[in-house]
Design a protein around this motif. Structure first.
Motif, PDB file in Angstrom:
ATOM      1  N   LEU A   1      31.744  48.070  47.678  1.00 39.87           N
ATOM      2  CA  LEU A   1      31.245  47.947  46.483  1.00 39.87           C
ATOM      3  C   LEU A   1      31.868  46.553  45.670  1.00 39.87           C
ATOM      4  O   LEU A   1      31.426  45.400  45.264  1.00 39.87           O
ATOM      5  N   GLU A   2      32.709  46.597  46.011  1.00 41.29           N
ATOM      6  CA  GLU A   2      34.012  46.560  45.061  1.00 41.29           C
ATOM      7  C   GLU A   2      35.155  45.094  45.663  1.00 41.29           C
ATOM      8  O   GLU A   2      36.015  44.328  45.056  1.00 41.29           O
ATOM      9  N   ARG A   3      34.719  44.678  47.352  1.00 37.59           N
ATOM     10  CA  ARG A   3      35.546  44.452  47.963  1.00 37.59           C
ATOM     11  C   ARG A   3      36.874  44.404  47.203  1.00 37.59           C
ATOM     12  O   ARG A   3      37.644  43.202  47.497  1.00 37.59           O
ATOM     13  N   LEU A   4      37.071  45.689  47.213  1.00 40.33           N
ATOM     14  CA  LEU A   4      38.891  45.840  46.834  1.00 40.33           C
ATOM     15  C   LEU A   4      39.575  45.357  48.301  1.00 40.33           C
ATOM     16  O   LEU A   4      39.298  45.215  49.822  1.00 40.33           O
TER      17      LEU A   4
ATOM     18  N   GLU B   1      44.923  46.548  46.317  1.00 42.85           N
ATOM     19  CA  GLU B   1      44.787  47.008  45.442  1.00 42.85           C
ATOM     20  C   GLU B   1      44.218  48.239  45.190  1.00 42.85           C
ATOM     21  O   GLU B   1      44.597  49.599  44.990  1.00 42.85           O
TER      22      GLU B   1
ATOM     23  N   LYS C   1      42.446  40.032  43.096  1.00 43.56           N
ATOM     24  CA  LYS C   1      41.980  41.439  44.403  1.00 43.56           C
ATOM     25  C   LYS C   1      43.586  40.790  44.710  1.00 43.56           C
ATOM     26  O   LYS C   1      43.708  41.759  46.068  1.00 43.56           O
TER      27      LYS C   1
ATOM     28  N   SER D   1      42.918  49.352  36.730  1.00 40.19           N
ATOM     29  CA  SER D   1      42.544  49.802  38.395  1.00 40.19           C
ATOM     30  C   SER D   1      42.537  51.085  37.988  1.00 40.19           C
ATOM     31  O   SER D   1      43.493  51.935  37.905  1.00 40.19           O
TER      32      SER D   1
ATOM     33  N   TRP E   1      33.286  52.173  47.611  1.00 43.10           N
ATOM     34  CA  TRP E   1      34.082  51.596  46.022  1.00 43.10           C
ATOM     35  C   TRP E   1      35.217  50.820  47.445  1.00 43.10           C
ATOM     36  O   TRP E   1      34.540  49.068  46.216  1.00 43.10           O
TER      37      TRP E   1
ATOM     38  N   VAL F   1      40.014  45.311  32.101  1.00 48.81           N
ATOM     39  CA  VAL F   1      40.082  45.486  33.097  1.00 48.81           C
ATOM     40  C   VAL F   1      40.394  45.742  34.535  1.00 48.81           C
ATOM     41  O   VAL F   1      41.992  46.208  34.490  1.00 48.81           O
TER      42      VAL F   1
ATOM     43  N   GLN G   1      40.484  36.375  39.200  1.00 49.69           N
ATOM     44  CA  GLN G   1      40.148  37.394  39.527  1.00 49.69           C
ATOM     45  C   GLN G   1      40.536  37.500  41.297  1.00 49.69           C
ATOM     46  O   GLN G   1      40.168  38.471  41.401  1.00 49.69           O
TER      47      GLN G   1
END
Length: 588
Positions: A287-290, A294, A219, A270, A284, A268, A215
């Protein structure tokens, strides 16, 4: 002034051993194979299309972004020849390149060779028909290069690098070289791949077994690279979670042999950020640590990258990313924010290459430009520190400013501006010479001070290298007991006889550990420095000043030039000694 048109090295090509060839490869080739922008092929040399001169555009052939094939084939041929002469040296160099350097493309090329070369641990049968012993398994070193893992380290192969190993081996010209070397079936149309598929599958399996690691790679923007890697290796995942993390929809193969990932996949994917406000996008991201990769392709066209969105992405950027994105950060006004500016300045301090000099051309602020030049200086300082970590090394630079340097002196100045700021002032001694020597001292240890010091140098007069040595001696320069003296001459060598130059060091009480030449030639070239090294029986190495236009080359060259031999009177390069002391990598 004594002139000569001799251009050949001290040792003929046929007598140059593997150590000399390896040192020449590092000093004279940038090993920069992949470029992320369009370029021109100018006689086998890659030139950025955007910065090409009219003359280069007239003769250059356009090349797309990506692998520059002529450079790849040249480098691989050089590595292959060194391996042929001394496979053990190549095995140690592969281990050294991975664990001790940041030479990304050179690691790829070296790994490719190690995976496919002929030493694979085969049994050797004695006269009695029984296995007497097994051959060295250097292919295992190639495997270890791929599998080497060190958390948060930059000195391991990325997914893109693992894929590039295969891309290199598949090049028709490199496949031909490997067949000619006996590394594959000469009648096969397929490129010899050695153990690449096996080790790439093992690399993927390790990531599948640790889904957070997989994952993390997604990322970081490696999703499509991982898919290409799995396809090329023919990897068969153990569970459908592998496909789910990659957002990779599957269908049954024509042979009907697939059993994993055909149904029940929760992909999953994007989603774009269309319809979301700036604040919602920032929320966002946090929260998602993008990551930046990404997010950038998912932003609404009418919004684009804003200061707030970039600020939310900053935690995902590496120090290298921050340096590269300086113009964007300036454009968005983020470098005026104290917290962002503080992080950016820390990134400047950790530079390992001099790419910041190119980035500096694209910023408006003089202050930022100076800071980016500091990053270049820091890269040189780090290289000097690494090269001299085991020994107290003093460096003597002798700069030729004689009449024969007319037209070449400016190139010398630019190369020196990239180099000299990396040295502690107390361990650096500089003199310019024609028939008289002049001691030079920068006002500070930075690029601006070096440029100021060199400004007044003009090419004129005769050439006596020894004059520079005597000038430093008169100035009181002494080398402490136990320290090693490395002498680096900048010029065309067209001066006095080499024995006279060697005598100057002896008369002044200087014991030279290694001698190097930064070649800068406007017309004819001499052989003063090379013959001097022969008389003094010390290691000699040379590099053309044009190499320093490559931002990755300066740290690499400094490490190789400054590694003095561990034993007095040694004829072998200290850098080669360090390579041979590197423990061989092993598969865990």
């Amino acid at each position: 002034m004594t002139t000569t048109t001799q251009n050949t090295p001290l040792l003929p090509e046929t007598q140059r051993g593997p150590a000399e060839r390896l040192l020449d490869l590092v000093l004279s080739g940038s090993a920069h194979l992949w470029h992320n922008r369009p370029g021109l092929d100018v006689g086998g040399t890659w030139v950025a299309a955007a910065h090409a001169t009219p003359a280069q555009r007239a003769v250059g052939k356009p090349v797309k972004a990506g692998l520059f094939v002529p450079a790849a084939v040249k480098l691989y041929r050089q590595l292959l020849e060194i391996h042929r002469l001394n496979s053990e040296l190549m095995a140690h160099f592969a281990s050294y390149a991975l664990t001790q350097t940041d030479w990304r493309d050179l690691k790829v090329a070296t790994c490719a060779l190690m995976l496919v070369q002929e030493h694979a641990g085969q049994p050797v049968v004695g006269e009695d028909g029984k296995v007497a012993f097994h051959d060295d398994d250097w292919r295992a070193i190639g495997e270890a290069m791929v599998l080497h893992y060190e958390r948060k380290s930059t000195r391991m192969l990325t997914p893109k690098a693992v894929l590039r190993v295969a891309e290199l081996l598949e090049l028709p010209d490199i496949a031909r070289l490997n067949r000619e070397a006996g590394f594959g079936d000469p009648a096969s149309r397929k490129a010899p791949m050695g153990r690449w598929k096996r080790v790439a599958s093992r690399w993927l399996a390790a990531r599948e077994a640790n889904l957070p690691m997989l994952q993390g790679l997604v990322k970081a923007g490696y999703k499509e690279t991982l898919k290409k890697l799995a396809r090329k290796a023919g990897y068969k995942p153990r569970a459908q979670g592998f496909f789910e993390v990659l957002g990779w929809k599957q269908k049954q193969a024509e042979g009907g042999h697939r059993t994993v990932g055909l149904s029940g996949l929760t992909l999953v994917k994007s989603q774009r950020f269309d319809g979301l406000s700036e604040a919602e996008i920032c929320e966002w991201i946090e929260l998602e640590r993008l990551s930046y990769k990404e997010v950038v392709g998912r932003l609404p066209k009418d919004l684009g990258m804003t200061p707030a969105i970039m600020a939310a992405l900053l935690p995902s950027l590496s120090d290298r990313d921050l340096r590269l994105m300086t113009p964007t950060l300036e454009e968005l006004g983020l470098l005026a924010e104290p917290s962002v500016r503080g992080r950016w300045e820390l990134a400047v301090q950790t530079a390992t290459d001099q790419r910041a000099l190119n980035i500096a051309k694209n910023v408006r602020s003089d202050v930022l430009r100076q800071k980016l030049e500091e990053a270049s200086d820091n890269a040189a300082r780090q290289a000097v520190a690494e090269a001299t970590s085991e020994t107290d090394v003093r460096v003597m630079f002798l700069i030729d400013k004689s009449g024969s340097m007319e037209g070449a002196i400016e190139n010398s100045k630019e190369a020196l501006a990239r180099i000299l700021a990396g040295f502690p002032v107390e361990k650096l001694h500089i003199a310019a010479f024609d028939t008289m020597g002049t001691v030079l001292k920068p006002k500070a240890a930075n690029r601006t001070a070096v440029q100021h010091m060199l400004e007044r140098l003009k090419a004129s007069g005769g050439t006596t290298h020894a004059a520079g040595v005597h000038a430093l001696h008169r100035d009181g320069v002494k080398v402490p007991e136990g320290a090693k003296l490395v002498v680096i001459v900048v010029g065309d060598e067209a001066g006095e006889a080499g024995d006279q130059f060697a005598r100057a060091f002896r008369d002044c009480g200087y014991t030279v550990a290694a001698l190097a030449l930064l070649v800068s030639v406007a017309g004819a070239r001499g052989n003063t420095v090379r013959t001097c090294s022969s008389f003094m029986k010390v290691p000699f190495s040379e590099v053309n000043v044009d190499q320093f236009a490559d931002p990755y080359q300066v740290p690499r060259v400094l490490k190789a030039l400054l590694d003095a031999p561990t034993q007095p009177g040694a004829s072998q390069s200290g850098w080669v000694e360090r390579v041979m002391r590197t423990p061989l990598l092993k598969v865990a």
